[in-house]
Design a protein around this motif. Structure first.
Motif, PDB file in Angstrom:
ATOM      1  N   SER A 188       0.901  -1.225   0.122  1.00  0.00           N
ATOM      2  CA  SER A 188       0.204   0.008  -0.037  1.00  0.00           C
ATOM      3  C   SER A 188       0.986   0.954   0.088  1.00  0.00           C
ATOM      4  CB  SER A 188      -1.148   0.062   1.233  1.00  0.00           C
ATOM      5  OG  SER A 188      -0.093   0.132   2.509  1.00  0.00           O
ATOM      6  N   SER A 221      -6.432  11.788   8.755  1.00  0.00           N
ATOM      7  CA  SER A 221      -6.325  12.109   7.251  1.00  0.00           C
ATOM      8  C   SER A 221      -5.763  13.666   7.011  1.00  0.00           C
ATOM      9  CB  SER A 221      -7.417  12.054   6.775  1.00  0.00           C
ATOM     10  OG  SER A 221      -8.164  10.767   6.828  1.00  0.00           O
ATOM     11  N   CYS A 263      -3.292   8.034  -0.461  1.00  0.00           N
ATOM     12  CA  CYS A 263      -3.324   7.677   1.181  1.00  0.00           C
ATOM     13  C   CYS A 263      -4.497   7.727   1.999  1.00  0.00           C
ATOM     14  CB  CYS A 263      -2.216   8.067   1.722  1.00  0.00           C
ATOM     15  SG  CYS A 263      -0.289   7.528   1.123  1.00  0.00           S
ATOM     16  N   THR A 264      -5.027   9.062   1.628  1.00  0.00           N
ATOM     17  CA  THR A 264      -6.150   9.256   2.625  1.00  0.00           C
ATOM     18  C   THR A 264      -7.507   8.418   2.020  1.00  0.00           C
ATOM     19  OG1 THR A 264      -5.590  11.501   2.699  1.00  0.00           O
ATOM     20  CG2 THR A 264      -7.936  11.248   3.025  1.00  0.00           C
ATOM     21  N   ILE A 265      -7.567   8.370   0.636  1.00  0.00           N
ATOM     22  CA  ILE A 265      -8.767   7.555   0.053  1.00  0.00           C
ATOM     23  C   ILE A 265      -8.459   6.007   0.614  1.00  0.00           C
ATOM     24  CG2 ILE A 265      -9.740   6.481  -2.004  1.00  0.00           C
ATOM     25  CD1 ILE A 265      -9.212   9.255  -3.175  1.00  0.00           C
ATOM     26  N   ALA A 266      -7.239   5.553   0.606  1.00  0.00           N
ATOM     27  CA  ALA A 266      -7.031   4.131   0.948  1.00  0.00           C
ATOM     28  C   ALA A 266      -7.403   3.885   2.283  1.00  0.00           C
ATOM     29  CB  ALA A 266      -5.565   3.944   0.598  1.00  0.00           C
ATOM     30  N   HIS A 268      -9.678   5.182   4.230  1.00  0.00           N
ATOM     31  CA  HIS A 268     -11.415   5.268   4.250  1.00  0.00           C
ATOM     32  C   HIS A 268     -11.931   4.207   3.570  1.00  0.00           C
ATOM     33  CE1 HIS A 268     -10.057   9.140   5.889  1.00  0.00           C
ATOM     34  NE2 HIS A 268     -11.224   9.076   6.779  1.00  0.00           N
ATOM     35  N   THR A 269     -11.115   3.434   2.664  1.00  0.00           N
ATOM     36  CA  THR A 269     -11.767   2.323   1.883  1.00  0.00           C
ATOM     37  C   THR A 269     -12.256   1.252   2.819  1.00  0.00           C
ATOM     38  OG1 THR A 269     -10.155   2.818  -0.173  1.00  0.00           O
ATOM     39  CG2 THR A 269     -11.362   0.564   0.182  1.00  0.00           C
ATOM     40  N   PRO A 270     -13.487   1.140   2.665  1.00  0.00           N
ATOM     41  CA  PRO A 270     -14.114  -0.174   3.561  1.00  0.00           C
ATOM     42  C   PRO A 270     -13.619  -1.716   3.287  1.00  0.00           C
ATOM     43  CG  PRO A 270     -15.767   0.432   2.072  1.00  0.00           C
ATOM     44  CD  PRO A 270     -14.575   1.511   1.631  1.00  0.00           C
ATOM     45  N   PHE A 271     -13.061  -1.945   2.194  1.00  0.00           N
ATOM     46  CA  PHE A 271     -12.788  -3.254   1.864  1.00  0.00           C
ATOM     47  C   PHE A 271     -11.052  -3.362   1.708  1.00  0.00           C
ATOM     48  CE2 PHE A 271     -13.732  -0.964  -1.964  1.00  0.00           C
ATOM     49  CZ  PHE A 271     -12.603  -1.057  -2.875  1.00  0.00           C
ATOM     50  N   ARG A 272     -10.323  -4.316   1.624  1.00  0.00           N
ATOM     51  CA  ARG A 272      -9.114  -4.644   1.594  1.00  0.00           C
ATOM     52  C   ARG A 272      -9.033  -5.648   0.306  1.00  0.00           C
ATOM     53  NH1 ARG A 272      -8.879  -0.707   3.629  1.00  0.00           N
ATOM     54  NH2 ARG A 272      -7.821  -0.309   5.723  1.00  0.00           N
ATOM     55  N   SER A 278      -3.029  -5.843  -4.279  1.00  0.00           N
ATOM     56  CA  SER A 278      -2.522  -4.616  -3.463  1.00  0.00           C
ATOM     57  C   SER A 278      -1.215  -3.976  -3.908  1.00  0.00           C
ATOM     58  CB  SER A 278      -2.737  -4.656  -1.890  1.00  0.00           C
ATOM     59  OG  SER A 278      -2.714  -3.559  -1.380  1.00  0.00           O
TER      60      SER A 278
END
Length: 329
Positions: A188, A221, A263-266, A268-272, A278
């Motif tokens: 990531s 963030s 990085c901020t979007i990642a 707050h992403t609800p899934f992995r 990745s």
């Protein structure tokens, strides 16, 4: 007296003034002015003194920035963090001597012999890539970009050798903090910037920018975006003193703002995503955006490398790897 010595004395005086006088001033605005203005002036004086196109010039200006960031943190935002002059000074000496304890797990996983082997391998690769870059004209192609990154990452051979010596002298109690930690296996962008790439600057930005910003905003963030903004401004300044043209700096700021937003979007992403996916997407994003940050450097030809010779390049006892007789486009 040479101007360089005067500037160095100015930094020492500013450090003592911040510790003994300025940090005790109750008015925050006054404290901010008395801390920031001398740092800006001293950094500007250094910028006027250093010659362009030299890696040593970028290193000196980087240390000016890091010293300013430390002073602003310890004088304005956390004036009570360092209660003694010794701890205050150690915060700045750590920039030059990033000594950390050698943990038990690290000693078991990475013996001293590993540092020596790693340093030797990087030394050979660094010199090999330098000679290749030296014979090829500059270009903005991805092949040239990859060559530049390999050369830069292998430059950490000095850190490996120094860490091996320190571990030997201290009987494996202390080591130098590694500048990089295999950044190309990052899964990531947050892992890349937070734990693997340029850990020296990353540690200082985390302690002196991210943590103070987090205490005041309560938003990781926002604090992270501030870190990327500060890092972007630092690299914009480095690009300017290297190329002398602000047109070469806008893409640099764009690079850091894009990575901050990503990085901020990642976060707050609800899934992995699965680890291989990745890793691939992280590497792809780095590859696509890298020309924004280092595109100007890849266009530099042999003249740039001729005046930026790596350490030990002239030692005859170091094996010389054969350089390909072609130049990637």
């Amino acid at each position: 007296m040479p101007s360089g010595i005067l500037i160095f004395v100015g930094w020492i005086v500013q450090l003592f003034l911040c510790f003994y006088v300025i940090r005790f001033i109750s008015n925050t605005i006054t404290r901010c002015i008395l801390t920031c203005l001398p740092c800006l002036l001293l950094t500007y004086m250094v910028t006027c003194e250093v010659p362009p196109l030299l890696m040593t010039s970028m290193l000196v200006v980087t240390y000016c920035w890091l010293a300013s960031i430390r002073l602003i943190h310890l004088t304005i935002f956390s004036p009570n963090q360092c209660s003694t002059l010794r701890t205050f000074i150690f915060k700045f000496l750590w920039m030059f001597f990033p000594i950390v304890p050698c943990t038990r797990d690290y000693k078991e996983q990475w013996p001293i012999l590993y540092d020596l082997i790693s340093g030797a391998a990087k030394l050979l690769v660094n010199h090999w890539m330098y000679r290749w870059l030296l014979m090829c004209p500059g270009s903005d192609g991805y092949a040239r970009l990859i060559m530049f990154y390999i050369y830069a990452l292998a430059f950490t051979f000095l850190s490996d050798f120094q860490s091996a010596i320190l571990r030997t002298v201290t009987r494996d109690k202390y080591m130098l903090k590694s500048l990089t930690n295999v950044p190309l296996i990052s899964r990531s962008l947050r892992e890349f910037w937070g734990r693997r790439y340029n850990q020296l600057i990353g540690t200082i930005l985390r302690e002196s920018v991210f943590q103070p910003a987090l205490q005041r905003s309560s938003s990781p963030s926002i604090a992270a975006l501030i870190v990327f903004l500060v890092s972007g401004l630092l690299h914009v300044h480095l690009a300017f003193i290297t190329f002398g043209d602000f047109r070469d700096t806008m893409s640099t700021m764009t690079f850091f703002l894009l990575h901050g937003l990503a990085c901020t979007i990642a976060a707050h992403t609800p899934f992995r995503l699965p680890a291989p996916v990745s890793w691939f997407l992280t590497l792809l994003f780095l590859l696509v955006t890298a020309p924004l940050q280092n595109g100007s450097f890849t266009k530099l030809g042999p003249d740039y490398y001729a005046v930026n010779r790596p350490p030990l390049i002239d030692n005859k006892w170091i094996p010389i790897l054969s350089v390909p007789n072609f130049c990637p486009k």
